[in-house]
Enzyme design. Structure first.
Site, short mmCIF file in Angstrom:
data_model
loop_
_atom_site.label_atom_id
_atom_site.label_comp_id
_atom_site.label_asym_id
_atom_site.label_seq_id
_atom_site.Cartn_x
_atom_site.Cartn_y
_atom_site.Cartn_z
N ASN A 132 27.05 31.36 49.20
CA ASN A 132 26.37 31.82 48.21
C ASN A 132 26.75 31.02 46.86
OD1 ASN A 132 25.29 33.06 46.07
ND2 ASN A 132 26.22 35.45 46.55
N ARG A 136 21.86 31.43 49.64
CA ARG A 136 21.39 32.14 49.14
C ARG A 136 20.72 31.17 47.81
NH1 ARG A 136 23.26 36.18 44.74
NH2 ARG A 136 21.39 37.72 44.69
N HIS A 178 17.64 41.14 45.09
CA HIS A 178 17.86 41.80 45.55
C HIS A 178 17.11 42.16 46.62
CE1 HIS A 178 20.72 44.04 42.27
NE2 HIS A 178 21.41 43.35 42.84
N HIS A 233 18.95 49.81 45.50
CA HIS A 233 20.25 49.04 46.11
C HIS A 233 21.69 49.14 44.86
CE1 HIS A 233 22.32 45.36 46.96
NE2 HIS A 233 22.96 45.69 45.46
N ARG A 253 24.95 46.04 32.60
CA ARG A 253 24.13 45.51 32.28
C ARG A 253 24.01 46.69 31.66
NH1 ARG A 253 22.68 42.02 37.36
NH2 ARG A 253 23.28 40.04 36.98
N ARG A 262 34.64 53.13 40.46
CA ARG A 262 35.79 53.51 41.38
C ARG A 262 36.62 54.17 39.93
NH1 ARG A 262 37.07 49.60 45.26
NH2 ARG A 262 35.55 47.84 44.16
N ILE A 299 27.72 51.04 45.39
CA ILE A 299 28.01 52.60 45.23
C ILE A 299 27.13 53.67 45.47
CG2 ILE A 299 26.99 54.04 42.90
CD1 ILE A 299 27.91 51.06 41.22
N GLU A 320 24.02 41.37 53.14
CA GLU A 320 22.71 40.50 53.00
C GLU A 320 23.22 38.87 53.70
OE1 GLU A 320 23.96 41.56 48.72
OE2 GLU A 320 21.85 40.99 48.32
P1 AMP Z 1 28.77 45.55 44.93
O1 AMP Z 1 27.94 45.18 44.24
O2 AMP Z 1 27.49 45.93 46.77
O3 AMP Z 1 29.95 45.04 46.11
O4 AMP Z 1 29.18 47.74 44.80
C1 AMP Z 1 30.24 46.80 43.72
C2 AMP Z 1 30.44 48.18 43.01
O5 AMP Z 1 30.54 48.91 44.27
C3 AMP Z 1 31.45 48.54 42.39
O6 AMP Z 1 30.56 49.16 40.77
C4 AMP Z 1 32.15 49.33 42.62
O7 AMP Z 1 33.46 50.09 41.97
C5 AMP Z 1 31.28 49.74 43.92
N1 AMP Z 1 32.14 50.62 44.91
C6 AMP Z 1 32.64 49.97 45.91
N2 AMP Z 1 33.20 51.15 46.19
C7 AMP Z 1 33.22 51.69 46.09
C8 AMP Z 1 33.78 53.32 46.34
N3 AMP Z 1 34.19 53.62 48.31
N4 AMP Z 1 33.08 54.24 45.64
C9 AMP Z 1 32.21 54.68 44.79
N5 AMP Z 1 32.06 52.88 44.38
C10 AMP Z 1 32.37 51.84 45.33
#
Ligand code: AMP
Length: 398
Positions: free
Chosen positions: A7, A94, A183, A209, A242, A285, A332, A385
């Site tokens: 990617n 990707r 996505h 997602h 965004r 988080r 999330i 992915e």
């Molecule tokens: P991704 O783009 O799928 O990697 O997701 C990134 C988002 O997932 C970020 O906003 C992180 O804060 C959130 N995230 C990852 N792990 C956790 C967790 N254990 N609790 C809450 N949010 C999380």
């Protein structure tokens, strides 16, 4: 067969080498800060249960230098997982925007590259970087087949009434202005797992997602019929930085009242809005910490975040004339209980009933979090992915 998944971004390359017999990663990592003074290569292996991890910092002037170093690490005596680059039979890339030209995964030929180039105006940040990734991989792994997996392809089944915008026809015909959606790899991966879990090929599934970028898709009998992102990834749900959907009149208002340029408005809506604009924090988080402190902005932001998702669930249930399952996925979606709870609250009319205990006692793989008697399943399904790209690559080259 070993498949390398790549990617490539403008200053980074995410990679994962997957053994397709086991579908497990042999190695993965990231080349970062390409073109800057100090580049970074991160590399992790998981062979025979043994984990090795390393991080190198050195100038990485371009993608070729970065990917060559990855190839060296993959074949290194101490940390390598293969003995020769020729053991990588295919590279799955990707590719973000396939426009209307690509409805499925393809082997990358000169004609494919030319078409991806033609689509640069539709994805000016992503497609050029993706193509660099392809060209570099062709030189570093000359014996491997190069395959392109498009983020937009899964959404190409969306009917015209859903993908067209009500602006003069020529803007669609001459410039390709329409909804494409993104996505797609993730929506496809989790919706297929959900259908299998339900044991129902014609299942009506809404995939949600929620990562740094966020989108939803309505998948009816394995066919995507609508999605929340549009010509680009800015619209639909509220995201990390965004805005998601806003009244387009706001753009004109900002230009007129503040004298903002197109670039300034783009940066405001893409990089300074969403959770960051509402709470000051991009990462959920960190938003969670604010929630724990009773921060009112964070409480409202999470309410808004969930409300937007709820609106699209209602919309997609209407579009499909029903819903069998909701699927939460990505950072999330997979991890944040409070958002799942807010989304599922007061949705009994759609048969959606969230079960707190089941949500707490999370298991691996597909995990059901609806009450036993609920008409609609609510599932957490981890997305992958890279594996989906590797699977589709395998289909093309085998
Ligand atoms: P991704 O783009 O799928 O990697 O997701 C990134 C988002 O997932 C970020 O906003 C992180 O804060 C959130 N995230 C990852 N792990 C956790 C967790 N254990 N609790 C809450 N949010 C999380």
């Amino acid at each position: 067969m070993n498949i390398l998944v790549i990617n490539a971004g403008s200053s980074s390359i995410k990679y994962q080498l997957i053994d397709m017999d086991t579908e497990l990663p042999l190695a993965s990592g990231l080349v970062e800060r390409i073109g800057l003074e100090e580049g970074v290569v991160k590399y992790k292996t998981f062979v025979n249960g043994e984990k090795k991890e390393l991080k190198e910092t050195f100038p990485i002037p371009n993608h070729t230098v970065g990917l060559k170093r990855v190839a060296e690490l993959l074949t290194d005596e101490k940390v390598g997982v293969i003995s020769d680059p020729s053991e990588i039979q295919a590279v799955g890339h990707r590719l973000v925007h396939g426009g209307e030209a690509f409805t499925k995964t393809v082997e990358i030929t000169e004609a494919v590259k030319a078409k991806v180039k033609e689509l640069f105006p539709l994805a000016p940040l992503h497609n050029p970087a993706n193509l660099i990734g392809v060209e570099v991989a062709e030189t570093v792994f000359p014996n491997a087949k190069q395959v392109g997996v498009f983020d937009t392809a899964f959404h190409q089944t969306i009917p015209e009434k859903a993908f067209r915008y009500a602006i003069p026809v020529e803007f669609y015909k001459e410039m390709g202005i329409r909804k494409y959606g993104f996505h797609g790899t993730s929506h496809k991966f989790v919706s297929e797992q959900a259908a299998e879990y339900l044991g129902k090929e014609d299942a009506k599934i809404i995939t949600i997602h929620l990562g740094n970028g966020a989108s939803m898709a309505a998948v009816n009998g394995g066919v995507c019929v609508d999605t929340t992102m549009g010509m680009g990834p800015l619209c639909g749900l509220i995201m990390g930085t965004r805005s998601g959907d806003i009244d387009p009149a706001i753009i004109f208002f900002l230009a007129e009242q503040k004298g903002y340029s197109v670039n300034e408005i783009s940066s405001l809506l893409n990089k300074e809005s969403g959770m960051k604009g509402l709470t000051g924090q991009t990462d959920m988080r960190d938003v969670e910490k604010l929630l724990d402190e009773g921060d009112e902005n964070a409480i409202l932001a999470c309410d808004m975040y969930a409300y937007r998702i709820k609106q699209f669930i209602g919309s997609y249930a209407a579009v499909m004339n029903g819903v069998d399952a909701l699927v939460f996925t990505a950072g999330i979606g997979e991890n944040k209980t409070s958002i799942r709870k807010l989304v599922c609250q007061d949705m009994g009319y759609l048969g959606i009933e969230w079960d707190e205990e089941k949500d707490k006692n999370r298991t691996d793989g597909v995990h059901e979090i609806n009450t036993d008697n609920a008409k609609t399943k609510v599932l957490i399904i981890p997305t992958n992915e890279e594996l989906e790209i590797a699977r589709q690559t395998l289909e093309v080259v085998k």
